[in-house]
Design a protein around this motif. Structure first.
Motif, PDB file in Angstrom:
ATOM      1  N   ASN A 224       1.021 -13.500  12.961  1.00 37.23           N
ATOM      2  CA  ASN A 224       1.591 -13.644  11.732  1.00 37.23           C
ATOM      3  C   ASN A 224       0.618 -13.490  10.650  1.00 37.23           C
ATOM      4  N   SER A 225      -0.588 -14.127  10.866  1.00 33.87           N
ATOM      5  CA  SER A 225      -1.529 -14.182   9.882  1.00 33.87           C
ATOM      6  C   SER A 225      -2.158 -12.498   9.698  1.00 33.87           C
ATOM      7  N   ILE A 226      -2.133 -11.863  10.653  1.00 34.88           N
ATOM      8  CA  ILE A 226      -2.482 -10.597  10.861  1.00 34.88           C
ATOM      9  C   ILE A 226      -1.481  -9.663   9.960  1.00 34.88           C
ATOM     10  N   ASN A 227      -0.274  -9.851  10.472  1.00 36.69           N
ATOM     11  CA  ASN A 227       0.788  -9.272   9.584  1.00 36.69           C
ATOM     12  C   ASN A 227       0.664  -9.481   8.123  1.00 36.69           C
ATOM     13  N   ALA A 228       0.558 -10.706   7.907  1.00 33.28           N
ATOM     14  CA  ALA A 228       0.582 -11.182   6.331  1.00 33.28           C
ATOM     15  C   ALA A 228      -0.592 -10.090   5.503  1.00 33.28           C
ATOM     16  N   GLN A 229      -1.604  -9.990   6.108  1.00 37.40           N
ATOM     17  CA  GLN A 229      -2.696  -9.308   5.815  1.00 37.40           C
ATOM     18  C   GLN A 229      -2.373  -7.844   5.729  1.00 37.40           C
ATOM     19  N   ILE A 230      -1.711  -7.079   6.539  1.00 33.69           N
ATOM     20  CA  ILE A 230      -1.462  -6.021   6.571  1.00 33.69           C
ATOM     21  C   ILE A 230      -0.532  -5.712   5.581  1.00 33.69           C
ATOM     22  N   ILE A 231       0.427  -6.535   5.054  1.00 30.30           N
ATOM     23  CA  ILE A 231       1.333  -6.337   4.242  1.00 30.30           C
ATOM     24  C   ILE A 231       0.747  -6.541   2.784  1.00 30.30           C
ATOM     25  N   SER A 232      -0.183  -7.422   2.781  1.00 33.35           N
ATOM     26  CA  SER A 232      -1.051  -7.578   1.481  1.00 33.35           C
ATOM     27  C   SER A 232      -1.814  -6.191   1.029  1.00 33.35           C
ATOM     28  N   ASN A 233      -2.367  -5.787   2.211  1.00 31.58           N
ATOM     29  CA  ASN A 233      -3.232  -4.563   1.885  1.00 31.58           C
ATOM     30  C   ASN A 233      -2.440  -3.650   1.437  1.00 31.58           C
ATOM     31  N   GLN A 234      -1.301  -3.352   2.229  1.00 29.98           N
ATOM     32  CA  GLN A 234      -0.337  -2.145   2.012  1.00 29.98           C
ATOM     33  C   GLN A 234       0.153  -2.054   0.358  1.00 29.98           C
ATOM     34  N   LYS A 235       0.523  -3.498  -0.081  1.00 32.57           N
ATOM     35  CA  LYS A 235       0.865  -3.627  -1.369  1.00 32.57           C
ATOM     36  C   LYS A 235      -0.107  -3.243  -2.395  1.00 32.57           C
ATOM     37  N   GLU A 236      -1.197  -3.531  -1.968  1.00 32.37           N
ATOM     38  CA  GLU A 236      -2.528  -3.061  -3.015  1.00 32.37           C
ATOM     39  C   GLU A 236      -2.754  -1.683  -2.769  1.00 32.37           C
ATOM     40  N   ARG A 237      -2.485  -1.367  -1.474  1.00 34.48           N
ATOM     41  CA  ARG A 237      -2.552   0.346  -1.473  1.00 34.48           C
ATOM     42  C   ARG A 237      -1.679   0.980  -2.337  1.00 34.48           C
ATOM     43  N   ASP A 238      -0.295   0.580  -2.136  1.00 35.24           N
ATOM     44  CA  ASP A 238       0.527   1.260  -2.957  1.00 35.24           C
ATOM     45  C   ASP A 238       0.252   1.169  -4.529  1.00 35.24           C
ATOM     46  N   ALA A 239      -0.306   0.182  -4.749  1.00 39.05           N
ATOM     47  CA  ALA A 239      -0.444   0.320  -6.206  1.00 39.05           C
ATOM     48  C   ALA A 239      -1.627   1.136  -6.533  1.00 39.05           C
ATOM     49  N   ALA A 240      -2.407   1.287  -5.769  1.00 42.46           N
ATOM     50  CA  ALA A 240      -3.473   1.980  -5.955  1.00 42.46           C
ATOM     51  C   ALA A 240      -3.169   3.531  -6.129  1.00 42.46           C
ATOM     52  N   PHE A 241      -2.003   3.821  -5.044  1.00 46.93           N
ATOM     53  CA  PHE A 241      -1.346   5.192  -5.162  1.00 46.93           C
ATOM     54  C   PHE A 241      -0.712   5.485  -6.556  1.00 46.93           C
ATOM     55  N   PHE A 242      -0.295   4.571  -7.076  1.00 45.29           N
ATOM     56  CA  PHE A 242       0.449   4.567  -8.386  1.00 45.29           C
ATOM     57  C   PHE A 242      -0.404   5.226  -9.359  1.00 45.29           C
ATOM     58  N   GLN A 243      -1.707   4.631  -9.365  1.00 44.85           N
ATOM     59  CA  GLN A 243      -2.739   4.933 -10.469  1.00 44.85           C
ATOM     60  C   GLN A 243      -3.032   6.609 -10.352  1.00 44.85           C
ATOM     61  N   LEU A 244      -2.613   7.365  -9.174  1.00 44.06           N
ATOM     62  CA  LEU A 244      -2.878   8.814  -8.916  1.00 44.06           C
ATOM     63  C   LEU A 244      -1.756   9.423  -9.796  1.00 44.06           C
TER      64      LEU A 244
END
Length: 275
Positions: A224-244
């Motif tokens: 569950n902890s790993i999944n939470a970190q994956i989701i957090s990273n993915q949200k940050e990654r999606d936000a970065a994509f928006f900057q492109l």
């Protein structure tokens, strides 16, 4: 740390292998381009987006009505003979390997409909001895159709536009290198997290096999902890994509100009635009 786009794509491909497709969205390093130059008739819809992509026409509820594919310059035309598209609310879903899929809503499609600009002139109409001025709308001409502008001049002007658009695109792409590096870092981090999760899932299966409740709870908590970190990273990654998005917009403009150039000179070969 800076990382070229080709290197970023290699990292994403590695991630796809590591995850076994489990988290496919992480492998998408590019986004389908904007929808432009749309025309809609009773049974057809045409437009322009990312080249060599699959386009699916669906109704408001997501039911597939027809499919098509974009050309090497991103153009497509889809026919749905059993539908009246001029009265139907529909969507377009565009997909391509290595790209994040994109669905264009009916509202977005209407905004992208190609409209022919018109020029307004004023004329005088006389009837029954009375005169009145009226506005007359005339189609605008492209540069190659304007009297006094030769096709070679139009081609030269279009090449200059393409050169300026290419320079702008390359400038923006260079400015976005830190964002691309961040996306690469988050992609690599999630690849490692997926590896760790696979190990813990193996431990969980072993714990269940021996009915070790304490070990089961511990492994579940770690997953569950790993999944939470994956989701957090993915949200940050999606936000970065928006900057492109500025790079995406610049690439779309460059692609459109090359398309216009091809209409002027059929020997012209549009270049690949690498994001």
């Amino acid at each position: 740390m800076t990382m070229g786009i080709k290197h970023l794509l290699l990292v994403a491909t590695t991630l796809a292998v590591v995850s076994g497709g489990e988290l496919g969205a992480l492998a998408k390093t590019k986004t389908i381009g904007q929808l432009t130059q749309v025309t809609v008739t009773k049974h057809t819809v045409a437009g322009k987006t990312t080249k060599n992509a699959k386009v699916k026409l669906v109704n408001a509820h997501g039911k597939k009505l027809a499919t098509g594919k974009t050309s090497k310059v991103g153009k497509f035309k889809i026919t749905a003979k059993s539908q009246n598209l001029s009265k139907l609310k529909f969507k377009l879903t565009v997909t391509k390997a290595g790209y994040k899929a994109r669905t264009f809503s009916n509202k977005q499609i209407k905004r992208a409909v190609k409209r022919t600009p018109t020029a307004t002139t004023v004329g005088t109409v006389t009837a029954g001895g009375n005169s009145a001025q009226v506005a007359v709308h005339q189609p605008s001409y492209s540069s190659q159709d304007v009297p006094g502008v030769s096709r070679p001049d139009a081609i030269k002007a279009k090449r200059a536009e393409i050169a300026a658009a290419r320079a702008k695109f390359m400038q923006l792409k260079g400015q976005m290198q830190p964002v691309l590096a961040k996306i690469a870092t988050l992609t690599t981090a999630n690849a490692k997290l997926l590896e760790n999760r696979a190990v813990v899932e193996h431990d969980l299966a072993a714990a269940k096999g021996r009915n070790d409740q304490a070990a089961i709870q511990d492994a579940t908590k770690r997953i569950n902890s790993i999944n939470a970190q994956i989701i957090s990273n993915q949200k940050e990654r999606d936000a970065a994509f928006f900057q492109l998005k500025p790079v995406d917009d610049a690439g779309t403009k460059l692609s459109s100009l090359m398309d216009e150039m091809y209409s002027l000179d059929k020997t012209y070969v549009p270049e690949d635009i690498n994001y």
